[in-house]
Design a protein around this motif. Sequence first.
Motif, PDB file in Angstrom:
ATOM      1  N   TYR A  14     -10.057 -40.961 -33.542  1.00 30.41           N
ATOM      2  CA  TYR A  14      -9.910 -42.381 -33.202  1.00 30.41           C
ATOM      3  C   TYR A  14      -8.633 -42.637 -32.415  1.00 30.41           C
ATOM      4  O   TYR A  14      -8.599 -43.515 -31.543  1.00 30.41           O
ATOM      5  N   THR A  18      -8.583 -44.316 -28.761  1.00 27.55           N
ATOM      6  CA  THR A  18      -7.762 -45.491 -28.486  1.00 27.55           C
ATOM      7  C   THR A  18      -6.932 -45.303 -27.223  1.00 27.55           C
ATOM      8  O   THR A  18      -6.867 -46.192 -26.362  1.00 27.55           O
ATOM      9  N   CYS A  22      -7.527 -47.551 -23.916  1.00 33.90           N
ATOM     10  CA  CYS A  22      -6.414 -48.424 -23.513  1.00 33.90           C
ATOM     11  C   CYS A  22      -6.040 -48.160 -22.051  1.00 33.90           C
ATOM     12  O   CYS A  22      -5.855 -49.088 -21.261  1.00 33.90           O
TER      13      CYS A  22
END
Length: 220
Positions: A14, A18, A22
Motif C-alpha cells: 500500500y 500510495t 500521488c
Amino acid sequence: MPDNFRKALAFGGYAAKTVVYCLLGVLIISAAAGSIRSDTPSQKSVFISLLSQPFGQTLLGLVIIGMACYVLWRFTQALLNADNLENNTKGIVMRLFYFVSGILYTTGTYLAIKVFLGARSDSGQSSSEQMSSTLMQQTWGWWLVLIGGGLIITFSVIQFRHAFKADFMDKFELIAMSEALKKVARIVGRAGFFARGVVYILVGSFFVHAALVSNPQQAG
C-alpha cells in the motif's frame, strides 16, 4: 501466513501504491495546467520521473519491491482469503476482483522493472491494453476480458456503497479520534470512494467495450 509477515506485505504494497498514485496525480494536475505537453501522464511516466531524480535507482527499486509486495498481497487476499471474507456472493466477487487487480499490478510491476533496467521505449500500449491483448489471444480470451470488465464494474458499485454508508469509518480507532477529525475522515473518505467508483466504472466499461469490439486498444 505469520501475522507480522502479512502486515509487512500489506504495508509495503500500500505504501508503494500510495507513492505511485500521488506522483501520477501530480503529473496529471501538471498536464492539466499545461506544464507537461509531450506525453500523456501514465504509470510509466511516473517510473521514468522517479528514475531521473537523485538516488533515482534506489527510489524506483524500493517502489518495485513495494509493488511486488502489493501483487503478493492481492493474490493472498484472493487465494488465501486474508481478509476473512464470507463465502457468499459478495465475498466471492471481492476475491475475484483481488485476483484481477493482482494481474493488473503484475503488469505494472513488470513495466517498472523494464524502466529500471533501462528499457524506456514505449510499446504504445497501456497496462490495460497489454493485459486485454494478451487475454484475447488465449482460448476463451474474449470472455475473460468481458468478465473482467464486469467484475470491475461490480466493484465500482461496492465503492459507491462505501461512500453512501461511510462504513470505512469502522477501520479507524474512533475512540482515539476527535470529533473534528472524524468529520474530516468521513468527508474525505466518502469523496475518495465516490471518485474511485467513477474510475472503476470507466475502467470496467473500457474492458467490456474492448471485448465487444474485439479491439484491445479500446481498453486504454
